[in-house]
Design an enzyme around this catalytic site. Sequence first.
Site, short mmCIF file in Angstrom:
data_model
loop_
_atom_site.label_atom_id
_atom_site.label_comp_id
_atom_site.label_asym_id
_atom_site.label_seq_id
_atom_site.Cartn_x
_atom_site.Cartn_y
_atom_site.Cartn_z
N SER A 211 -1.33 9.43 0.17
CA SER A 211 0.10 9.16 0.28
C SER A 211 0.85 9.72 -0.93
CB SER A 211 0.32 7.65 0.46
OG SER A 211 1.59 7.43 1.01
N ASP A 307 2.18 10.90 11.52
CA ASP A 307 2.01 10.03 10.37
C ASP A 307 2.88 8.79 10.49
OD1 ASP A 307 1.02 10.13 7.27
OD2 ASP A 307 2.99 9.22 7.45
N HIS A 374 -1.86 6.44 8.57
CA HIS A 374 -1.40 6.95 7.28
C HIS A 374 -2.50 6.72 6.25
CE1 HIS A 374 1.41 8.12 4.14
NE2 HIS A 374 1.18 7.00 3.49
#
Length: 429
Positions: A211, A307, A374
């Site tokens: 991330s 995502d 994610h």
Amino acid sequence: MERLTAFCLVISAAFSLCKCGVAAAFQPQQVFTANETNVSLLESLHYLESVYGIANAAAPPNALMVGLTLIHGAAAKGAVCLDGTLPGYHFHRGFGSGANSWIVNLEGGGWCNNVRTCVYRKKTRRGSSKYFERQIAFTGILSDKAWENPDFYNWNRVKVRYCDGASFSGEGENKAAGLHFRGQRIYHAAMDELMSKGMRNANQVLLAGCSAGGLAVILHCDRFRGLFPSSTKVKCLSDGGLFMDAPDVSGGHTLRNFFNGVVNLQGAKRNLPGTCTNHRNPASCFFPQNVINSIRTPLFILNAAYDAWQVQESLAPPSADPHGSWHLCRNNIGQCSASQIQFLQGFRTHILNQIKGFAASRQSGIFLNSCFTHCQSERQDTWYSNYSPKIGNKAIGKSVGDWYFDRANVKSIDCPYPCDRTCLNLQFH
């Protein structure tokens, strides 16, 4: 005052849904609860990033728990968290054939783009080491078990904690608010510390992150390569860090505006890749699509084409959806209408177009699956397990390992949703 209703997160893939309040960490079915806050999740901690940070996830019973080390020499270098406290890391030493191999994992956890949200952030573990967990679980790519992480289990494995709010790239301060924007200095202090712990003698190294940490990997990849002699094998893995400069459902640019605030507030311009800033607006250079083609070091991009973070906070945030027509869809891709799926397919096409040049490079690696998720490298169920997502019958952990060790050319791009039945798709309730 903005309020976020507490909700449960359920990960499912042909499994029955679990009941709220029952959490079995890193299993195919999971539940987490988010607290109410008066700061938007995009602006501060975003819930998905908090869930997917190893430090915040409940550990499986057999997980290796690794203690926190603060970098005591960091303060003299001005390398401090948002609130001025010392940065830190978790380190488990390698053994056997992996004694001279290193994984350095940069933690993720959102960003802050204005004084208000950064002040809020410094009162959390994303802005102050006062709130760091003293131990975190090492799972997925950080696991020390051969059956969970066959290619990297006995390497030196490090998790560098994230407490600056600009993907380890800021340089500045706001004295009035007591804010220190020192992400770049934290990065350098952490690398200096690890080099002194033996990383300078490494024969192979992988810089990884998920991330906001995955974005940091992209921004620092070539700089990281520069720490080592040419004889050292150095590669980079960005997981869930391919944030796209794409229009939202209202035609606006939610994430572009947000990143502009991050870069300007935290003085990140000077630390972004010069190959981009010499001809683009600095905020544009916070977007990987404008950076990846110029990275010289071998880079692997692991990402979901749909995502979940980007759908919820960049493509269809409530601010771009005032009538709530995307509410069900952004919480569960299975609830999207035909027109909404068409919009998301357009986003996937945008990703494919933006990575064409990157994909053409012989040294690059890609695993772009058609899941609504994610970050997939730090969780055991998605990294390497019986339930792991696959493309062409090859799971994520195996794909990354094959690429790193040059066993195969990995350019794995999934067919469009809903073709992939191996996905562990997120659902929000």
